[in-house]
Enzyme design. Structure first.
Site, PDB file in Angstrom:
ATOM      1  N   SER A  67     -38.519 -27.808 -53.075  1.00 31.47           N
ATOM      2  CA  SER A  67     -37.661 -26.781 -52.531  1.00 31.47           C
ATOM      3  C   SER A  67     -36.324 -26.590 -53.250  1.00 31.47           C
ATOM      4  O   SER A  67     -35.664 -25.577 -53.028  1.00 31.47           O
ATOM      5  CB  SER A  67     -37.397 -27.086 -51.050  1.00 31.47           C
ATOM      6  OG  SER A  67     -36.652 -28.274 -50.914  1.00 31.47           O
ATOM      7  N   LYS A  92     -27.250 -27.451 -53.891  1.00 32.81           N
ATOM      8  CA  LYS A  92     -28.327 -26.868 -53.077  1.00 32.81           C
ATOM      9  C   LYS A  92     -27.758 -26.391 -51.729  1.00 32.81           C
ATOM     10  O   LYS A  92     -26.874 -27.044 -51.155  1.00 32.81           O
ATOM     11  CB  LYS A  92     -29.403 -27.928 -52.863  1.00 32.81           C
ATOM     12  CG  LYS A  92     -30.637 -27.430 -52.130  1.00 32.81           C
ATOM     13  CD  LYS A  92     -31.705 -28.529 -52.073  1.00 32.81           C
ATOM     14  CE  LYS A  92     -32.981 -28.065 -51.383  1.00 32.81           C
ATOM     15  NZ  LYS A  92     -34.021 -29.114 -51.332  1.00 32.81           N
ATOM     16  N   SER A 132     -38.971 -32.567 -53.364  1.00 36.11           N
ATOM     17  CA  SER A 132     -38.212 -31.340 -53.644  1.00 36.11           C
ATOM     18  C   SER A 132     -37.200 -31.391 -54.775  1.00 36.11           C
ATOM     19  O   SER A 132     -36.694 -30.358 -55.199  1.00 36.11           O
ATOM     20  CB  SER A 132     -37.500 -30.877 -52.385  1.00 36.11           C
ATOM     21  OG  SER A 132     -38.429 -30.195 -51.587  1.00 36.11           O
TER      22      SER A 132
HETATM   23  N1  GLN Z   1     -42.788 -29.575 -50.209  1.00 33.61           N
HETATM   24  C1  GLN Z   1     -42.494 -30.565 -49.212  1.00 33.61           C
HETATM   25  C2  GLN Z   1     -42.327 -29.897 -47.877  1.00 33.61           C
HETATM   26  O1  GLN Z   1     -42.444 -28.713 -47.839  1.00 33.61           O
HETATM   27  C3  GLN Z   1     -41.275 -31.327 -49.603  1.00 33.61           C
HETATM   28  C4  GLN Z   1     -40.029 -30.672 -49.259  1.00 33.61           C
HETATM   29  C5  GLN Z   1     -38.817 -31.456 -49.627  1.00 33.61           C
HETATM   30  O2  GLN Z   1     -38.891 -32.456 -50.316  1.00 33.61           O
HETATM   31  N2  GLN Z   1     -37.690 -31.002 -49.124  1.00 33.61           N
HETATM   32  O3  GLN Z   1     -42.082 -30.529 -46.881  1.00 33.61           O
END
Ligand code: GLN
Length: 454
Positions: free
Chosen positions: A142, A67, A166
């Protein structure tokens, strides 16, 4: 046996055809950067040599995508943001050092929501990633590119990061496996943080065994991350053993807006396991779980605001406020506002208190009901169409079932549970802190049900 070299060549072809914008295929947009091909081929040959001599590490033969918020020396860990568009990582994150030590072959850097702020893969500055299992739909986020790359057969495994879901959320939507380790199991050194009191790096893989293998390599205490700690070695052989006398807690999801069909699919899977393995299942409630999303965002806004102060255009890349997208800016401005002195004690500290409360409630639930795990869907709804306008509230709600274990610090895994209208549905298994061995065994047993229909 397929050699690393042959497999690499196959993956590179697949990526060329189905990932990159010039390709003739699906244009998934999972990768933001591939490593130099010549270097990759040479490394693959060297790994095959080591395998032949019996001197190879635990990840030899595995091709791994990373990532874009994890530093890999010499590559562009851009966090899918214009802010870091030209940033070249000067060092390897601890997890990357460990992967290299064990002869894992890093193939490239994957797309993501900008600075990991998102649940859909749409906030990347370099275009959204497509869901390889359902092309017009979001892959989840994400860690969108990491899940899509594994799902599309462009690598063996990938690393993602999980602050509120994410890793698990895109794994669920893309029909692959994703693990959010207990807070402190894996070193965060070299991760460009979203919210340092919640972030964990973890594996996204094609099956539970591979997740265990990669997790065993990357976990462990690291001097460079003070919250990291040592834990029991994962017994990979035992992962294959069906655990006995498991008692499942089926999460009461009242008020969390879980799609009815999704819940039915989860229940069906649990019933199958109960029948086949003679496990038990009871319904359980976790108090305050409906407050998880509202508790999570003040924490993330404030911690994200604080950690992005270094992106002022002097040392790293460009000034973030002038180069980021809407969601990132919302969090920076929101974080700056609620961390003002006049609001002291109101938002951030209140959220910390609820976080502690939820941690205690999880502990109590495990003890009181004598359960081994809590099971629910990973994501409450099926994925939406790429580009479809949905409310912020709805977007934030994608993580209503995953955020609780980040707040509590527990470990959790998403595994494929089946499909509805041909779209993958993920099932989440949550265990108490540092119970990864048990969690992986339970998940593997669930995974086995796929092959033995009964
Ligand atoms: N969707 C969540 C956010 O936008 C989680 C993001 C993540 O786990 N990096 O904060």
């Amino acid at each position: 046996m397929t050699t690393t070299l042959l497999k690499l060549q196959r993956y590179l072809k697949e990526i060329e055809k189905n990932d990159l914008s010039g390709g003739s295929g699906m244009q998934i947009n999972a990768f933001l950067q591939l490593r130099n091909e010549k270097e990759l081929l040479e490394e693959a040959k060297a790994i095959d040599e080591k395998i032949k001599k019996g001197k190879a590490g635990k990840l030899a033969g595995k091709i791994i995508a990373i990532k874009a918020n994890i530093n890999v020396k010499g590559l562009n860990s851009s966090c899918a943001s214009k802010t870091l568009e030209n940033y070249k990582s000067p060092y390897d994150a601890t997890v990357i050092e460990k992967i290299k030590e064990q002869d894992g072959l890093i193939i490239g850097i994957t797309n993501m929501d900008e600075f990991a702020c998102g649940s859909s893969g749409e906030t990347s500055a370099f275009g959204p990633t497509k869901n390889p299992q359902a092309l017009g739909l979001i892959p989840g986020g994400s860690s969108s590119g990491s899940a899509a790359a594994v799902s599309a057969g462009m690598c063996d495994m990938a690393l993602g990061s999980d602050t509120g879901g994410s890793i698990r959320n895109p794994a669920g939507h893309c029909g692959v496996v994703g693990v959010k380790p207990s807070y402190g199991l894996v070193s965060r050194y070299g991760l460009i943080d979203l919210s340092m009191s919640l972030d964990q790096i973890g594996p996204i893989t094609k099956n539970v065994y591979d997740a265990a293998l990669l997790l065993e390599v990357i976990k462990g205490k690291d001097e460079k991350d003070s919250i990291s700690q040592n834990s029991e070695k994962l017994n990979l052989q035992k992962i294959e053993k069906i655990p006995k006398k498991i008692k499942i807690g089926i999460l009461d999801v009242k008020g969390l807006e879980v799609d009815k069909k999704i819940q039915e699919l989860i229940n069906e899977k649990i019933n199958k396991a109960v029948k086949k393995y003679k496990w038990k299942a009871v319904n359980i409630k976790i108090p305050y779980i409906d407050l998880a999303v509202a508790t999570y965002y003040p924490l993330v806004y404030v911690e994200f605001f604080s950690s992005t102060r270094r992106f002022d255009g002097r040392k790293y890349g460009f000034k973030i406020e002038e180069n980021c997208g809407e969601e990132v800016l919302r969090r920076i401005l929101g974080g700056s506002e609620i961390s003002k002195e006049e609001h002291f004690g109101r938002y951030y500290y209140l959220a910390l208190k609820v976080k502690k409360l939820l941690e205690k409630e999880f502990e109590k639930t495990f003890k009181k009901n004598k359960i081994d795990c809590v099971v629910s869907a990973t994501v409450p709804r099926p994925p939406h169409k790429i580009g479809e306008k949905i409310s912020l509230e709805k977007m934030y709600n994608y993580d209503a079932l995953t955020i609780p274990s980040n707040l509590a610090g527990n470990c959790a895994i998403s595994i494929p549970c089946g499909k509805i209208n041909n779209i993958p549905v993920g099932m989440q298994v949550i265990c108490d802190k540092f119970q990864e061995q048990k969690m992986l065994q339970i998940a593997r047993a669930f995974e086995n049900l796929r092959y033995n229909k009964s």
